[in-house]
Design an enzyme around this catalytic site. Structure first.
Site, mmCIF file in Angstrom:
data_model
loop_
_atom_site.group_PDB
_atom_site.id
_atom_site.type_symbol
_atom_site.label_atom_id
_atom_site.label_comp_id
_atom_site.label_asym_id
_atom_site.label_seq_id
_atom_site.Cartn_x
_atom_site.Cartn_y
_atom_site.Cartn_z
ATOM 1 N N CYS A 1 0.778 -0.628 -0.098
ATOM 2 C CA CYS A 1 -0.073 0.010 -0.144
ATOM 3 C C CYS A 1 0.900 1.219 0.046
ATOM 4 O O CYS A 1 0.340 2.148 -0.622
ATOM 5 C CB CYS A 1 -1.092 0.440 1.289
ATOM 6 N N GLN B 1 2.211 5.801 8.340
ATOM 7 C CA GLN B 1 0.741 4.603 8.531
ATOM 8 C C GLN B 1 -0.322 4.755 8.801
ATOM 9 O O GLN B 1 0.000 4.502 9.916
ATOM 10 C CB GLN B 1 1.631 3.554 7.338
ATOM 11 N N SER C 1 -5.487 2.018 9.180
ATOM 12 C CA SER C 1 -6.521 0.883 8.739
ATOM 13 C C SER C 1 -5.611 -0.224 7.863
ATOM 14 O O SER C 1 -5.736 -1.478 7.338
ATOM 15 C CB SER C 1 -7.352 1.526 7.730
ATOM 16 N N HIS D 1 -1.738 7.152 3.734
ATOM 17 C CA HIS D 1 -0.375 6.646 3.836
ATOM 18 C C HIS D 1 0.397 7.633 3.369
ATOM 19 O O HIS D 1 0.114 8.207 2.386
ATOM 20 C CB HIS D 1 0.323 5.571 3.778
ATOM 21 N N ASN E 1 -4.805 3.537 1.756
ATOM 22 C CA ASN E 1 -3.764 2.926 1.343
ATOM 23 C C ASN E 1 -5.281 1.641 0.573
ATOM 24 O O ASN E 1 -4.850 0.643 0.245
ATOM 25 C CB ASN E 1 -3.488 2.244 2.943
HETATM 26 P P1 NAP Z 1 -7.167 -8.402 7.903
HETATM 27 O O1 NAP Z 1 -8.692 -6.867 7.964
HETATM 28 O O2 NAP Z 1 -6.909 -8.717 8.715
HETATM 29 O O3 NAP Z 1 -8.268 -9.135 7.380
HETATM 30 C C1 NAP Z 1 -8.435 -10.782 6.427
HETATM 31 C C2 NAP Z 1 -9.350 -11.736 5.763
HETATM 32 O O4 NAP Z 1 -8.724 -12.777 5.711
HETATM 33 C C3 NAP Z 1 -10.625 -11.234 6.296
HETATM 34 O O5 NAP Z 1 -11.173 -11.577 5.754
HETATM 35 C C4 NAP Z 1 -10.297 -12.589 6.891
HETATM 36 O O6 NAP Z 1 -11.882 -13.713 7.725
HETATM 37 C C5 NAP Z 1 -9.471 -13.661 6.541
HETATM 38 N N1 NAP Z 1 -8.877 -15.004 7.098
HETATM 39 C C6 NAP Z 1 -7.690 -14.412 7.774
HETATM 40 N N2 NAP Z 1 -7.382 -15.849 8.424
HETATM 41 C C7 NAP Z 1 -7.985 -16.473 7.840
HETATM 42 C C8 NAP Z 1 -7.601 -17.765 7.247
HETATM 43 N N3 NAP Z 1 -7.193 -18.807 8.481
HETATM 44 N N4 NAP Z 1 -8.536 -18.924 6.396
HETATM 45 C C9 NAP Z 1 -9.381 -17.907 5.873
HETATM 46 N N5 NAP Z 1 -8.991 -16.896 6.166
HETATM 47 C C10 NAP Z 1 -8.941 -16.181 6.496
HETATM 48 O O7 NAP Z 1 -6.690 -7.629 6.601
HETATM 49 P P2 NAP Z 1 -6.542 -6.517 5.312
HETATM 50 O O8 NAP Z 1 -6.327 -5.068 6.183
HETATM 51 O O9 NAP Z 1 -8.087 -6.673 5.120
HETATM 52 O O10 NAP Z 1 -5.220 -7.390 4.816
HETATM 53 C C11 NAP Z 1 -6.146 -7.984 3.579
HETATM 54 C C12 NAP Z 1 -4.666 -8.594 3.032
HETATM 55 O O11 NAP Z 1 -4.593 -7.118 2.174
HETATM 56 C C13 NAP Z 1 -3.285 -8.348 3.471
HETATM 57 O O12 NAP Z 1 -2.722 -9.929 3.315
HETATM 58 C C14 NAP Z 1 -2.714 -7.304 4.259
HETATM 59 O O13 NAP Z 1 -1.510 -7.501 3.745
HETATM 60 C C15 NAP Z 1 -2.886 -6.766 2.137
HETATM 61 N N6 NAP Z 1 -2.772 -5.559 2.396
HETATM 62 C C16 NAP Z 1 -4.037 -4.658 3.519
HETATM 63 C C17 NAP Z 1 -3.808 -3.082 2.847
HETATM 64 C C18 NAP Z 1 -4.359 -2.269 4.200
HETATM 65 O O14 NAP Z 1 -4.046 -1.357 4.289
HETATM 66 N N7 NAP Z 1 -5.482 -3.141 4.998
HETATM 67 C C19 NAP Z 1 -3.390 -2.397 1.298
HETATM 68 C C20 NAP Z 1 -2.847 -2.836 0.906
HETATM 69 C C21 NAP Z 1 -2.364 -4.551 1.066
HETATM 70 P P3 NAP Z 1 -12.412 -13.742 8.836
HETATM 71 O O15 NAP Z 1 -12.720 -11.823 9.186
HETATM 72 O O16 NAP Z 1 -13.168 -15.018 8.791
HETATM 73 O O17 NAP Z 1 -11.667 -14.099 9.778
#
Ligand code: NAP
Length: 359
Positions: free
Chosen positions: A146, A173, A176, A239, A326
């Site tokens: 991001c 950053q 979120s 960010h 982000n």
């Molecule tokens: P998050 O809020 O923690 O969401 C994670 C998601 O993955 C949830 O839907 C969760 O489901 C699911 N999950 C977690 N563990 C799992 C498992 N063992 N089996 C199946 N599903 C599982 O994370 P996020 O911030 O949205 O980020 C998601 C991805 O995007 C990550 O790889 C992160 O590095 C990347 N990313 C994030 C951002 C940002 O700004 N947040 C920016 C760029 C990239 P449950 O709700 O059912 O647990």
């Protein structure tokens, strides 16, 4: 009849997954028909499984969808992935092997030699890697980290004009970016945390691949020395990166001329008129204290990055501050734009027709 292409969202309940659901509501080309998350959420209606944190209401079309467990088969040609990296690697490969085009936000496949690390305005030619992939019919496209997305977008016009040789970036950053449930408030309020696991390494590795050249052997990374320091600050979304940049040329230019190069930049998404493309990817702001997350993160629906405080740097040559949203440009919105470009280029398995004129 709804002619839009059915898409699935993996990790639909998380911070980025919710952005996908929100941004895809009323999207002209795509509609969400399947959502998947962990065992904890599986079997529940989406409205119950997701702790909805977006400022827009939860879209009615998705509220009653039953959340599937990640790993169950899906019927959609495009699968957007917002999975935690702990599970994304294997699951995304399986989905690609089953013939889906997976567009992922997770880090797991970003540096694979045959996987594009795509910012549609910056390196659309890297999409050609999809044809060289090992999965039968399906494919994987990744969205960069991001913070890296905002930085690389701002570097692109400078790299094209002069060549970038060095970059020093210090980020501030938003919370979120840490996913849900996020950083505990007792750690974050009245505080800043000068450590985000893995983040500096991502900026340092990904920048060269994004700005690199596509060759018959894969992407030859741009030779840019990158040093990054990342900090978590008590901002909800957006960010900031304070960057100093060493260019191979351009020493004769002044800040106004450099600003003009940034502001006039546009790419293939703008030429094609893709639905999520901002009219201007980079907004150059002249206010002496701009850009600021609360005031500028939503420019062009969160898809434009803003640049301010452009001025000479006594060490590397030039410095400026870049801001990007982000979870929109840096995650879900960026990935949707990748999907639009893939569709326009005829890369979505089993989908034919001319886009965007079919919309
Ligand atoms: P998050 O809020 O923690 O969401 C994670 C998601 O993955 C949830 O839907 C969760 O489901 C699911 N999950 C977690 N563990 C799992 C498992 N063992 N089996 C199946 N599903 C599982 O994370 P996020 O911030 O949205 O980020 C998601 C991805 O995007 C990550 O790889 C992160 O590095 C990347 N990313 C994030 C951002 C940002 O700004 N947040 C920016 C760029 C990239 P449950 O709700 O059912 O647990």
């Amino acid at each position: 009849m709804d002619q839009r292409i059915a898409v699935g969202v993996l990790g639909a309940t998380g911070s980025v997954g919710q952005r996908f659901v929100s941004l895809l509501d009323e999207h002209p080309w795509f509609r969400v028909t399947e959502v998947a998350a962990s065992k904890r959420s599986a079997g529940k209606p989406y409205s119950e499984a997701a702790q909805w944190l977006q400022s827009s209401p939860l879209p009615e079309a998705v509220a009653d969808l039953t959340v599937r467990e990640v790993g169950a088969s899906m019927d959609t040609p495009i699968v957007f992935s917002a999975l935690s990296a702990s599970v994304a690697g294997e699951v995304e490969e399986e989905m690609a092997g089953q013939g889906h085009l997976v567009i992922s936000n997770a880090r797991s496949h970003r540096m694979d030699p045959d996987v594009p690390l795509l910012i549609p305005e910056v390196n659309p030619d890297h999409l050609a890697l999809v044809d060289r992939q090992r999965w039968n019919g399906g494919g994987i496209i990744t969205n960069p980290n991001c913070s890296t997305i905002g930085i690389a977008l701002a570097l692109k016009p400078l790299h094209d004009a002069f060549g970038v040789r060095a970059l020093h970036a210090v980020t501030l950053q938003a919370v979120s970016g840490a996913g849900l449930p996020g950083v505990p408030s007792v750690e974050m309020l009245d505080n800043a945390i000068p450590y985000i696991p893995g983040e500096e390494d991502k900026i340092e590795r990904e920048t060269g691949k994004i700005l690199g050249d596509l060759t018959s052997a894969g992407v030859e990374a741009a030779a840019i020395e990158v040093s990054a320091q990342c900090n978590r600050v008590p901002v909800v979304d957006g960010h900031l990166a304070a960057v100093s940049v060493g260019l191979k040329g351009g020493s004769e230019l002044d800040a106004a001329e450099l600003g003009r190069i940034l502001a006039e930049f546009s790419g293939e998404p703008q030429d094609l008129g893709l639905p999520t493309a901002p009219a201007r990817p980079i907004h150059v702001l002249s206010g002496e204290a701009d850009p600021q997350p609360r005031r500028h993160r939503d420019l062009e629906g969160g898809m434009a990055v803003s640049v301010g405080r452009l001025r000479p740097c006594p060490i590397l040559g030039w410095r400026f501050v870049v801001l990007s949203h982000n979870t929109i440009r840096g995650a879900a919105g960026g990935a949707i734009l990748c999907g639009e470009l893939a569709l326009a280029r005829g890369l979505v398995p089993g989908v034919s027709g001319t886009w965007p004129s079919a919309s």
